[in-house]
Scaffold this active site. Structure first.
Site, PDB file in Angstrom:
ATOM      1  NE  ARG A 144     -11.018  -2.940   1.071  1.00 15.38           N
ATOM      2  CZ  ARG A 144      -9.985  -2.150   1.391  1.00 15.38           C
ATOM      3  NH1 ARG A 144     -10.187  -0.994   2.007  1.00 15.38           N
ATOM      4  NH2 ARG A 144      -8.751  -2.491   1.080  1.00 15.38           N
ATOM      5  CG  ASP A 181     -12.272   8.413  -2.038  1.00 10.98           C
ATOM      6  OD1 ASP A 181     -12.270   8.521  -0.794  1.00 10.98           O
ATOM      7  OD2 ASP A 181     -11.317   7.930  -2.675  1.00 10.98           O
ATOM      8  NE  ARG A 207      -3.445   2.383   2.794  1.00  3.74           N
ATOM      9  CZ  ARG A 207      -4.702   2.531   2.391  1.00  3.74           C
ATOM     10  NH1 ARG A 207      -5.297   1.537   1.756  1.00  3.74           N
ATOM     11  NH2 ARG A 207      -5.366   3.640   2.621  1.00  3.74           N
ATOM     12  CD  GLN A 258     -12.978   0.405  -0.794  1.00  2.00           C
ATOM     13  OE1 GLN A 258     -12.216   0.532   0.166  1.00  2.00           O
ATOM     14  NE2 GLN A 258     -14.263   0.128  -0.643  1.00  2.00           N
ATOM     15  CG  HIS A 287      -8.086   1.053  -3.211  1.00  2.00           C
ATOM     16  ND1 HIS A 287      -7.586  -0.106  -2.630  1.00  2.00           N
ATOM     17  CD2 HIS A 287      -8.567   1.808  -2.175  1.00  2.00           C
ATOM     18  CE1 HIS A 287      -7.764  -0.033  -1.322  1.00  2.00           C
ATOM     19  NE2 HIS A 287      -8.347   1.104  -1.022  1.00  2.00           N
ATOM     20  CB  CYS A 319     -13.595   3.743  -0.431  1.00  2.43           C
ATOM     21  SG  CYS A 319     -12.956   5.367  -0.850  1.00  2.43           S
TER      22      CYS A 319
END
Length: 318
Positions: A305, A236, A114, A144, A141, A277
């Site tokens: 997740r 987001d 990440r 996600q 991502h 998210c």
């Protein structure tokens, strides 16, 4: 439904850098795994499918959901996760990414990354010789996106033929990943964004033929009409990690694209759900009223997740 211990796939040993590398059938197979492991978790079943295995968790960026998901999912299955921040290892500093990859590849069963550069996760995959999972980069991502797809299916019982709209910064990693996975799976996808923040042309061109093949439509517009008939509105934060200096400019650009009760009503569907998210800045990209409403599925997303990340690891790790 898949038998409890049957997680053998033809893609064992592969990495997940972006969903562009996977067929629709492969994505749906991993989604089926996620549905199964969630069912097992809620039934209180205990499994040890990662017993004797290890995973290196490399984090350049802070994390709540991604770190918690990887650590708990791997640990509950009997594996040993090892967290590594940039203060702990030499990645890209004193030691090259390539050399770090070759060392970790001899000590771990898999790597999660990440961080900022997509180039770094690609190098880890190329040089380590073990599965590498993209936990987030500036470009993509993918973990996600799979959790979001799972949440969609839980709410509507299907995927093909649904429509969702991403509202806000159309260039960001979540928007790009949603565009890819929607194109693959035949889900209509819209981006409601100012023209200055439309996704790059290259990702649009990549997704176009994929969407044509699956029957999905992709719409990108700064007109509010683009959210019409959306089954889900998604947003987001307006300022991504590493872009804090742009807060004032982004707020000016994106304020008209806030998800509020008026925008939810613009879909024309009383059953439209809301996704985010997380973390959310309530009062900016989404109002408190929408975020805390029955239409909000953000906590289901957050839980998913973990289940989707466990499924990805079960599918890829030998």
């Amino acid at each position: 439904m898949i038998e409890a211990e049957k997680f053998d796939t033809p893609f064992k040993g592969r990495s997940l850098l972006t969903w562009l590398d996977y067929t629709p059938e492969e994505i749906l197979q991993i989604l089926d795994y996620a549905i199964l492991v969630k069912k097992q978790a809620h039934a209180g079943e205990v499994h040890q499918r990662f017993l004797g295995k290890t995973i290196a968790l490399i984090f350049e960026k802070r994390s709540t959901r991604t770190r918690s998901s990887f650590e708990t999912a791997f640990g509950e299955e009997g594996g040993h996760p090892v967290f590594m921040s940039t203060q702990d290892i030499q990645l890209g500093g004193k030691e090259s990414v390539e050399d770090t990859a070759r060392v970790l590849g001899r000590m771990f069963s898999a790597i999660e990354f990440r961080g900022f550069k997509q180039e770094h996760v690609e190098k880890l995959a190329k040089f380590s010789g073990i599965p590498v999972i993209n936990g987030l980069t500036d470009d993509y991502h993918p973990t996600q996106a799979l959790a979001d797809i799972m949440t969609l299916k839980e709410n509507f019982g299907k995927l093909k033929g649904l429509k969702w709209a991403f509202c806000g910064d159309g260039r960001n990693n979540v928007a790009r990943s949603l565009m890819i996975i929607s194109a693959k799976l035949g889900i209509d996808f819209a981006i409601y964004s100012p023209k200055e923040l439309f996704p790059p042309k290259d990702i649009q061109e990549v997704c176009k033929p994929i969407a044509e093949k699956s029957g999905a439509t992709i719409e990108i517009s700064d007109k509010i009409s683009v959210v019409k008939n959306a089954d889900c509105l998604y947003t987001d934060v307006w300022v991504s990690m590493g872009e804090e200096s742009l807060k004032e400019e982004r707020t000016r650009l994106l304020s008209p694209y806030q998800v509020n009760e008026r925008l939810m009503a613009e879909t024309g569907k009383p059953g439209t759900i809301f996704m985010h998210c997380l973390p959310a800045v309530k009062g900016q990209e989404v109002t408190e009223q929408v975020f805390e409403s029955p239409a909000s599925k953000v906590w289901d997303q957050a839980e998913n997740r973990k289940h989707t990340i466990k499924a990805i690891m079960l599918a890829l790790i030998k």
